[in-house]
Write an enzyme that holds these catalytic residues in place. Sequence first.
Site, PDB file in Angstrom:
ATOM      1  CG  ASP A  81      -1.230   3.742   5.261  1.00 11.02           C
ATOM      2  OD1 ASP A  81      -0.110   2.762   4.373  1.00 11.02           O
ATOM      3  OD2 ASP A  81      -2.532   3.613   4.656  1.00 11.02           O
TER       4      ASP A  81
ATOM      5  CE  LYS B 169       4.784  15.551   7.455  1.00 17.18           C
ATOM      6  NZ  LYS B 169       4.335  15.869   6.395  1.00 17.18           N
TER       7      LYS B 169
ATOM      8  CG  ASP C   7       8.502  -2.062   6.136  1.00 14.96           C
ATOM      9  OD1 ASP C   7       7.132  -2.289   6.903  1.00 14.96           O
ATOM     10  OD2 ASP C   7       9.296  -1.344   6.103  1.00 14.96           O
TER      11      ASP C   7
ATOM     12  CB  THR D 210       1.499  -9.196   3.412  1.00 16.87           C
ATOM     13  OG1 THR D 210       2.402  -7.999   3.913  1.00 16.87           O
ATOM     14  CG2 THR D 210       0.932  -9.681   4.260  1.00 16.87           C
ATOM     15  CD  GLU D 211      -0.678  -7.328  -1.417  1.00 11.78           C
ATOM     16  OE1 GLU D 211      -1.521  -8.887  -0.790  1.00 11.78           O
ATOM     17  OE2 GLU D 211      -0.861  -6.586  -0.829  1.00 11.78           O
ATOM     18  CE1 TYR D 212       2.493  -2.151  -0.173  1.00 16.63           C
ATOM     19  CE2 TYR D 212       3.000  -1.125   1.694  1.00 16.63           C
ATOM     20  CZ  TYR D 212       2.526  -1.571   1.065  1.00 16.63           C
ATOM     21  OH  TYR D 212       1.661  -0.532   0.174  1.00 16.63           O
TER      22      TYR D 212
HETATM   23  N1  SAH Z   1      -1.651  -5.628   4.152  1.00 21.09           N
HETATM   24  C1  SAH Z   1      -1.690  -5.011   2.686  1.00 21.09           C
HETATM   25  C2  SAH Z   1      -1.066  -3.556   2.197  1.00 21.09           C
HETATM   26  C3  SAH Z   1       0.067  -2.807   3.503  1.00 21.09           C
HETATM   27  S1  SAH Z   1      -0.563  -1.236   2.992  1.00 21.09           S
HETATM   28  C4  SAH Z   1       0.164  -5.039   2.553  1.00 21.09           C
HETATM   29  O1  SAH Z   1       0.892  -6.388   3.670  1.00 21.09           O
HETATM   30  O2  SAH Z   1       0.902  -5.573   1.729  1.00 21.09           O
HETATM   31  C5  SAH Z   1      -2.084  -0.331   4.398  1.00 21.09           C
HETATM   32  C6  SAH Z   1      -3.229  -1.218   3.864  1.00 21.09           C
HETATM   33  O3  SAH Z   1      -3.934  -0.036   4.075  1.00 21.09           O
HETATM   34  C7  SAH Z   1      -3.108   0.352   2.396  1.00 21.09           C
HETATM   35  O4  SAH Z   1      -4.221  -0.729   0.928  1.00 21.09           O
HETATM   36  C8  SAH Z   1      -4.363   1.394   2.855  1.00 21.09           C
HETATM   37  O5  SAH Z   1      -5.194   1.709   1.255  1.00 21.09           O
HETATM   38  C9  SAH Z   1      -5.531   0.024   4.065  1.00 21.09           C
HETATM   39  N2  SAH Z   1      -5.701   1.293   5.170  1.00 21.09           N
HETATM   40  C10 SAH Z   1      -5.171   2.137   5.334  1.00 21.09           C
HETATM   41  N3  SAH Z   1      -5.920   3.153   6.309  1.00 21.09           N
HETATM   42  C11 SAH Z   1      -7.385   2.536   6.610  1.00 21.09           C
HETATM   43  C12 SAH Z   1      -8.633   2.214   7.347  1.00 21.09           C
HETATM   44  N4  SAH Z   1      -8.884   3.011   8.336  1.00 21.09           N
HETATM   45  N5  SAH Z   1      -9.531   0.797   6.490  1.00 21.09           N
HETATM   46  C13 SAH Z   1      -8.798   0.294   5.664  1.00 21.09           C
HETATM   47  N6  SAH Z   1      -7.977   0.094   5.264  1.00 21.09           N
HETATM   48  C14 SAH Z   1      -7.218   1.102   5.384  1.00 21.09           C
END
Ligand code: SAH
Length: 219
Positions: free
Chosen positions: A121, A125, A157, A194-196
């Site tokens: 994520d 901000k 990305d 990955t999915e993303y």
């Molecule tokens: N890695 C996957 C998902 C990316 S979205 C891909 O590339 O498709 C980021 C993911 O990280 C989300 O599913 C979110 O729930 C998880 N995430 C975010 N902060 C986290 C934390 N502190 N501990 C564990 N998971 C976390």
Amino acid sequence: MRLRRKPWIDTAILDYAAFVTPLGGDWTGSAGHWAEQFGRSAPLHVEIGVGKGDFLTELAARHPEVNYVGLEAQQGVLYFAARKAAERGLTNVRLLVFDAARLTELFAPHEVDRIYLNFSDPWPKARHAKRRLTSEVFLARYRTVLREGGEIRFKTDNTGLFAYSLETMEREGWRLTDVTHDLHALGEADNIMTEYERKFSARGAKIGRLVAHRPAGDV
Ligand code: SAH
């Protein structure tokens, strides 16, 4: 990744209790004992933010010689990763609903060989910068649990998060290698999407990738 809360998952995930620690499950006592959890001593690689598990399950299938722990904050997402691991019959994967902020409670110092962060994520901000998984607070946690010579492999990305991560890692003394702003242009055969990664690159986004090597010594 946000999913509407699906109450059935809280029950369904228990089918995978042999290798999944669900929300509220007991993970205390794991630190320093991961080799016993897997029933063998092997390199320990951890993915933080597993999502629906495409990356981790494929990686684990390709590398049966490695023990993998996948952490994901959202149970509603991790369930799908668990289902994939079960369908593929993987025995080298453990999954936990777990907030990586507590990483140093889950692993003993120097217990981990490698950490994967994929499409974390971005928390754009400035006042949320500490929540980024590549912020200095998180880097300090990674340094504690990683062994000497251990590394982080990161893909995103998000150009803002990528620039921030390069800068922060460098400032905190991590040595950077394998840096690219356009991973797919390299055509690396061993890249696992990955999915993303699949979703964003289909829309034309470029994918950044870096490897950060742990600074010597403890924090
Ligand atoms: N890695 C996957 C998902 C990316 S979205 C891909 O590339 O498709 C980021 C993911 O990280 C989300 O599913 C979110 O729930 C998880 N995430 C975010 N902060 C986290 C934390 N502190 N501990 C564990 N998971 C976390």
